[in-house]
Design an enzyme around this catalytic site. Structure first.
Site, short mmCIF file in Angstrom:
data_model
loop_
_atom_site.label_atom_id
_atom_site.label_comp_id
_atom_site.label_asym_id
_atom_site.label_seq_id
_atom_site.Cartn_x
_atom_site.Cartn_y
_atom_site.Cartn_z
N PRO A 2 -18.54 24.53 -19.42
CA PRO A 2 -18.00 25.82 -19.85
C PRO A 2 -16.55 25.97 -19.41
O PRO A 2 -16.21 25.77 -18.24
CB PRO A 2 -18.90 26.83 -19.13
CG PRO A 2 -20.17 26.08 -18.88
CD PRO A 2 -19.77 24.67 -18.62
N GLU A 3 -15.67 26.28 -20.37
CA GLU A 3 -14.25 26.46 -20.08
C GLU A 3 -13.89 27.92 -20.26
O GLU A 3 -14.77 28.78 -20.38
CB GLU A 3 -13.43 25.55 -21.01
CG GLU A 3 -13.71 24.07 -20.83
CD GLU A 3 -13.14 23.49 -19.54
OE1 GLU A 3 -12.42 24.21 -18.82
OE2 GLU A 3 -13.42 22.31 -19.25
#
Length: 271
Positions: A2-3
């Site tokens: 997850p960014e």
């Protein structure tokens, strides 16, 4: 992993369910995450009223009237709202039971996520204090990036993925932004001109904003606060498309390892 867009999507999905609510109970079934969860964390958060949710880089900040909970989703973590009666499954490590009757549930198969606590300004926390500007803010602009790049020999893709330079430009989004800007990812950061950095800054902002609008990018594990996957993967022009035709020119997308990360680019139209 997850960014920034995935964390921002999570924040926006959770905020309506959390803000103004009180944490009645905190159940920690697994303390051994990336950093051990404090043994007395449940005691600290119980009874706290959640004031608002913020995001700094890939950290989700839950501001309460007792302190700030700092979540990091790690490699495979997700936060979602579930009914209070739903029993935990494997890898559901942490629950917050709210006065609404819902639970905030943290799921993390690889256990690289984290849950930390501070009573100080989170901007001064050791994990956050050294970070660069937010890419969608006015603090991130071409002159800043051009100045920071002078003398840098590292590939521009590694440069824009450095959280001390700018936060949240993860592997997928770096490849996509460089493709949009027409810049080859292997180019030394210090050799790129200011006009090209202007295009790159615009591309980074455009790609990240589009990813947030689509709920992030789901390639394997990520789901947002509502349990739904992100749909930006359907709009990828370069990432994951090795051997396929370039959508912009007669070239073919290639793959190369840069900084130990898979990198996708078109050698014909990215110079």
């Amino acid at each position: 992993m997850p960014e920034l867009p995935e964390v921002e999507t999570t924040k926006r999905g959770l905020a309506p369910h959390l803000e103004g609510r009180k944490v009645k109970l905190c159940e920690i079934r697994q303390h051994s995450l990336r950093w051990p969860v404090d043994a007395d964390f449940a005691e600290k958060i119980c009874g706290a009223r959640i004031l608002r949710l913020d995001r700094r880089a890939k950290y989700l900040l839950v501001q309460t009237d007792k302190g700030v909970a700092i979540w990091h989703l790690g490699m495979s973590g997700s936060l979602r709202m579930v009914d209070a009666s739903l029993p935990p499954q494997k890898h559901d490590h942490i629950d917050w039971l709210l006065d609404s009757g819902q639970r905030l549930r943290f799921h993390d198969p690889r256990r690289f996520g984290a849950l930390l606590w501070t009573t100080k300004d989170p901007a001064e926390h050791e994990l956050i204090a050294h970070l660069g500007p937010e890419p969608l803010s006015d603090d991130f602009y071409a002159d800043y990036l051009f100045s920071a790049s002078r003398g840098r020999k590292a590939p521009v893709k590694s440069f824009i993925m450095d959280g001390r330079i700018v936060v949240g430009v993860g592997n997928i989004y770096a490849s996509e932004a460089l493709f949009m800007a027409g810049i080859r990812p292997q180019t030394p950061a210090g050799k790129i001109t200011r006009p090209r950095y202007e295009r790159l800054v615009d591309a980074i902002k455009t790609v990240l904003a589009a990813a947030i609008q689509q709920g992030g990018t789901t390639l394997k594990d990520f789901v947002g606060g509502d349990g739904k996957p992100g749909y930006f993967a359907q709009q990828l022009n370069a990432y994951g498309r090795a051997g396929q035709p370039c959508p912009r020119c007669p070239g073919t997308i290639r793959e190369q390892i840069i900084g130990q990360r898979n990198t996708f680019f078109c050698p014909r139209c990215q110079r």
